[in-house]
Write a protein that holds these residues in place. Structure first.
Motif, PDB file in Angstrom:
ATOM      1  N   LEU A 103      -7.498   6.969   1.341  1.00  0.00           N
ATOM      2  CA  LEU A 103      -8.056   7.205   2.723  1.00  0.00           C
ATOM      3  C   LEU A 103      -5.747   7.828   2.998  1.00  0.00           C
ATOM      4  O   LEU A 103      -6.178   8.626   3.915  1.00  0.00           O
ATOM      5  CB  LEU A 103      -8.272   6.156   3.024  1.00  0.00           C
ATOM      6  N   SER A 104      -5.481   6.961   2.733  1.00  0.00           N
ATOM      7  CA  SER A 104      -3.930   7.227   3.167  1.00  0.00           C
ATOM      8  C   SER A 104      -3.066   8.370   2.871  1.00  0.00           C
ATOM      9  O   SER A 104      -2.886   9.603   3.788  1.00  0.00           O
ATOM     10  CB  SER A 104      -3.165   6.219   2.526  1.00  0.00           C
ATOM     11  N   GLN A 105      -3.416   9.002   1.767  1.00  0.00           N
ATOM     12  CA  GLN A 105      -3.408  10.861   1.487  1.00  0.00           C
ATOM     13  C   GLN A 105      -3.837  11.247   2.497  1.00  0.00           C
ATOM     14  O   GLN A 105      -3.243  12.791   2.564  1.00  0.00           O
ATOM     15  CB  GLN A 105      -3.616  10.386  -0.067  1.00  0.00           C
ATOM     16  N   SER A 117       0.959  -0.957  -0.194  1.00  0.00           N
ATOM     17  CA  SER A 117       0.288   0.220  -0.067  1.00  0.00           C
ATOM     18  C   SER A 117       0.720   1.536  -0.065  1.00  0.00           C
ATOM     19  O   SER A 117       2.418   1.103   0.114  1.00  0.00           O
ATOM     20  CB  SER A 117      -1.316   0.592   1.452  1.00  0.00           C
ATOM     21  N   ARG A 118       0.521   2.265  -0.303  1.00  0.00           N
ATOM     22  CA  ARG A 118       1.183   3.794   0.098  1.00  0.00           C
ATOM     23  C   ARG A 118       2.280   4.077   0.901  1.00  0.00           C
ATOM     24  O   ARG A 118       2.686   4.069   1.200  1.00  0.00           O
ATOM     25  CB  ARG A 118      -0.351   4.439  -0.068  1.00  0.00           C
ATOM     26  N   THR A 119       1.250   3.006   2.239  1.00  0.00           N
ATOM     27  CA  THR A 119       2.366   3.448   3.445  1.00  0.00           C
ATOM     28  C   THR A 119       3.035   2.886   3.644  1.00  0.00           C
ATOM     29  O   THR A 119       3.530   2.078   4.852  1.00  0.00           O
ATOM     30  CB  THR A 119       0.754   3.207   4.953  1.00  0.00           C
ATOM     31  N   GLY A 120       3.246   1.708   2.684  1.00  0.00           N
ATOM     32  CA  GLY A 120       4.238   0.613   2.939  1.00  0.00           C
ATOM     33  C   GLY A 120       3.529  -1.476   3.547  1.00  0.00           C
ATOM     34  O   GLY A 120       4.617  -2.022   3.258  1.00  0.00           O
ATOM     35  N   LYS A 121       1.913  -1.204   3.882  1.00  0.00           N
ATOM     36  CA  LYS A 121       1.699  -2.094   4.590  1.00  0.00           C
ATOM     37  C   LYS A 121       1.766  -3.359   3.939  1.00  0.00           C
ATOM     38  O   LYS A 121       1.180  -3.084   2.599  1.00  0.00           O
ATOM     39  CB  LYS A 121       0.351  -1.828   5.440  1.00  0.00           C
ATOM     40  N   ARG A 122       2.085  -4.415   3.884  1.00  0.00           N
ATOM     41  CA  ARG A 122       2.416  -6.086   2.613  1.00  0.00           C
ATOM     42  C   ARG A 122       0.560  -6.292   3.006  1.00  0.00           C
ATOM     43  O   ARG A 122       0.490  -6.761   4.430  1.00  0.00           O
ATOM     44  CB  ARG A 122       2.807  -6.605   3.557  1.00  0.00           C
ATOM     45  N   VAL A 123      -0.021  -6.095   2.280  1.00  0.00           N
ATOM     46  CA  VAL A 123      -1.422  -6.641   2.269  1.00  0.00           C
ATOM     47  C   VAL A 123      -1.750  -7.607   1.593  1.00  0.00           C
ATOM     48  O   VAL A 123      -1.298  -8.237   0.213  1.00  0.00           O
ATOM     49  CB  VAL A 123      -2.468  -5.641   0.736  1.00  0.00           C
TER      50      VAL A 123
END
Length: 548
Positions: free
Chosen positions: A378-380, A355-361
């Motif tokens: 949403l992260s933005q 994801s944009r946050t670097g979370k692995r989904v």
């Protein structure tokens, strides 16, 4: 976008126009008490009394009577039914006015005068009875963009609404003319927003592709002085800024007209220094949802052109807000338009996406694409809230919403009602109360769900190979808490988990997820047609943001 003329009549003007030979061609009498209908001193009362003597149903159902004393000879009786039973609410007015309008139009009327004989006085829950009534009338008058285009293509004589003019007189002696004028202003603004939503919502997968949705928004909203519309179509930028959205779109990219885009709509009041609230709205705009590689089967793909209603409703809210021009509120909308297609390059279950946050989904089902395309937007919004707090010392209240036709589970749980879940800071800020109250007043009731530890446990990683699980392999309607746990996924994947109640006050972020899968469509269809759309949640969400 043409909307029928809406006219408020004062007492003297109503007396003049409610007789035969006036500018109107039908009179609709809206009433709550049949006894009041037959005992009033209006010229048409005797005609109603005569019919009621042989057919009492005239006071119990919509009826069309010929009466030479009223405009066009058409007199429509419009009972609301009871208002104070345990389950009654303001939707009684909308339903009654829609039925009466349909009957008046069926008889050939196009300029209709409405007389509200005995409005509710100080009855809790009916504060917006007039607004809801007028929106019901407009809803029955509305002709979809799909049909308007057909009318133009076939060179039909009339293009547009079923009614040309709507006039009304409300028997409310204690309500000022200024108040009635403000009512009409609110109704017209919300109706414009609702029509933006419906125009796009009714479009089929080819009429309203992602790029066509963006073009409609630009054509309809970009000229408004308080709105700024930008459209991102560059695939490389989308891949960098919104990697989960790009992954969902992979199978559609080979078809140019199906390519994704992100539409940003910004409302800024004329005096930005007066802003005390800044709302961010993220809308899901899946213009067609095949289910992707986890293909929808057994007819479940039917109706999936409506999977864009979260984004189209947010566009409608922005149109309404721009018309009402609040001075205290700034609103930013981020709309993700994408087609979840099937193809060789489609994203897959078992993939792990960043994801944009670097979370692995970890992807569990490609048919749970809606939460993915909203995650990075949403992260933005979270990033912008935190940045603005740093640069703007004023006490501005920030809150973020995601709006989506997200799950079948919400329909299984609540039927055709919207539902929402708020994180801790949003609950403390009173966001749920605003939504509940706005929904009740404006005839779009919400059910309030709660985030529980179970929801976060559901999406927690089961190995060191992922940070969060998107979903499992089952349909949401067959999964416990199927509309609740997606909000937990969004909170984790978008980086909102550290910004809950346990964070420092300056680091807390208010977030509410609204699932409109139930409320955006009517409960039943005609024959084998698709269901009609309700226009929700444009009235209730606009009202919640503006405290109307």
């Amino acid at each position: 976008m043409a909307i029928p003329k809406l006219t408020v009549l004062k007492d003297a003007a109503f007396q003049e126009q409610s007789v035969a030979g006036s500018a109107y061609d039908a009179l609709v009498v809206v009433f709550t008490d049949a006894a009041r209908l037959t005992s009033s001193n209006m010229p048409f009362t005797k005609a109603i009394q005569a019919v009621a003597a042989v057919d009492p149903s005239v006071g119990q159902q919509v009826s069309l009577l010929y009466n030479e004393t009223v405009p066009g000879g058409r007199l429509v009786t419009c009972p609301t039914g009871s208002l104070n039973d345990d389950t009654d609410d303001v939707r009684k007015f909308s339903a009654a006015c829609r039925a009466a309008t349909a009957r008046a139009h069926q008889s050939g009327a196009r300029r209709v005068l409405y007389y509200f004989l005995d409005p509710p006085q100080d009855l809790p829950g009916y504060e917006k009875w007039l607004e809801v009534s007028l929106l019901g009338i407009f809803a029955e008058s509305y002709i979809t963009l799909v049909v308007r285009r057909h009318q133009e293509l076939t060179k039909q004589q009339r293009v547009g609404d079923r009614l040309d003019e709507i006039a009304f007189f409300a028997n409310t002696p204690n309500v000022s003319t200024d108040s009635l004028n403000e009512t009409t202003r609110s109704v017209l603004a919300i109706e414009k927003g609702r029509r933006v939503h419906l125009d796009m919502g009714y479009g089929d997968p080819e009429q309203m592709t992602p790029l066509n949705c963006a073009q409609y928004i630009q054509d309809t909203l970009a000229s408004h002085p308080n709105l700024r519309v930008t459209v991102l179509t560059d695939l490389a930028t989308i891949g960098i800024e919104y990697p989960l959205l790009h992954a969902v779109a992979r199978a559609s990219i080979l078809v140019p007209r199906h390519r994704p885009c992100v539409v940003t709509i910004e409302y800024t009041p004329s005096d930005p220094s007066a802003v005390r609230e800044h709302a961010y709205l993220v809308g899901k705009g899946v213009t067609y949802d095949t289910g992707g590689i986890d293909l929808k089967t057994g007819g479940a793909m039917r109706g999936m052109s409506r999977d864009k209603l979260g984004a189209t409703s947010v566009a409608g809210v922005m149109a309404a807000i721009a018309e009402l021009a609040p001075s205290h509120l700034r609103v930013t909308a981020e709309l993700a338009f994408v087609r979840n297609s099937i193809g060789a390059d489609g994203y897959l279950s078992d993939e792990v996406l960043y994801s944009r946050t670097g979370k692995r989904v970890l992807i569990g089902n490609t048919d749970a694409e809606g939460r993915l395309i909203m995650t990075d937007l949403l992260s933005q919004c979270r990033e912008r809230v935190l940045a603005q707090r740093t640069t703007d010392p004023r006490p501005v209240h920030y809150h973020i919403y995601t709006v989506a036709t997200l799950t079948g589970h919400v329909i299984r749980a609540y039927g055709h009602y919207g539902a929402f879940l708020s994180n801790g800071p949003a609950v403390r800020a009173g966001v749920p109360d605003r939504l509940i109250q706005a929904g009740e007043r404006w005839g779009d009731p919400y059910e309030q769900s709660r985030l529980r530890p179970d929801d976060f446990a559901k999406v927690a990683p089961g190995s060191d190979r992922e940070d969060v699980c998107q979903t499992d392999h089952m349909a949401s309607s067959a999964t416990a808490r199927g509309h609740q746990y997606p909000a937990a996924y969004l909170i984790i994947a978008a980086g909102l988990k550290p910004h809950g109640n346990a964070a420092k006050p300056e680091e807390q972020v208010c977030y509410t997820h609204v699932d409109i899968a139930g409320s955006a469509e009517e409960a039943h269809s005609q024959g084998m047609s698709l269901c009609n759309l309700t226009g929700n949640p444009v009235p209730s969400l606009t009202a919640a943001l503006l405290d109307l």
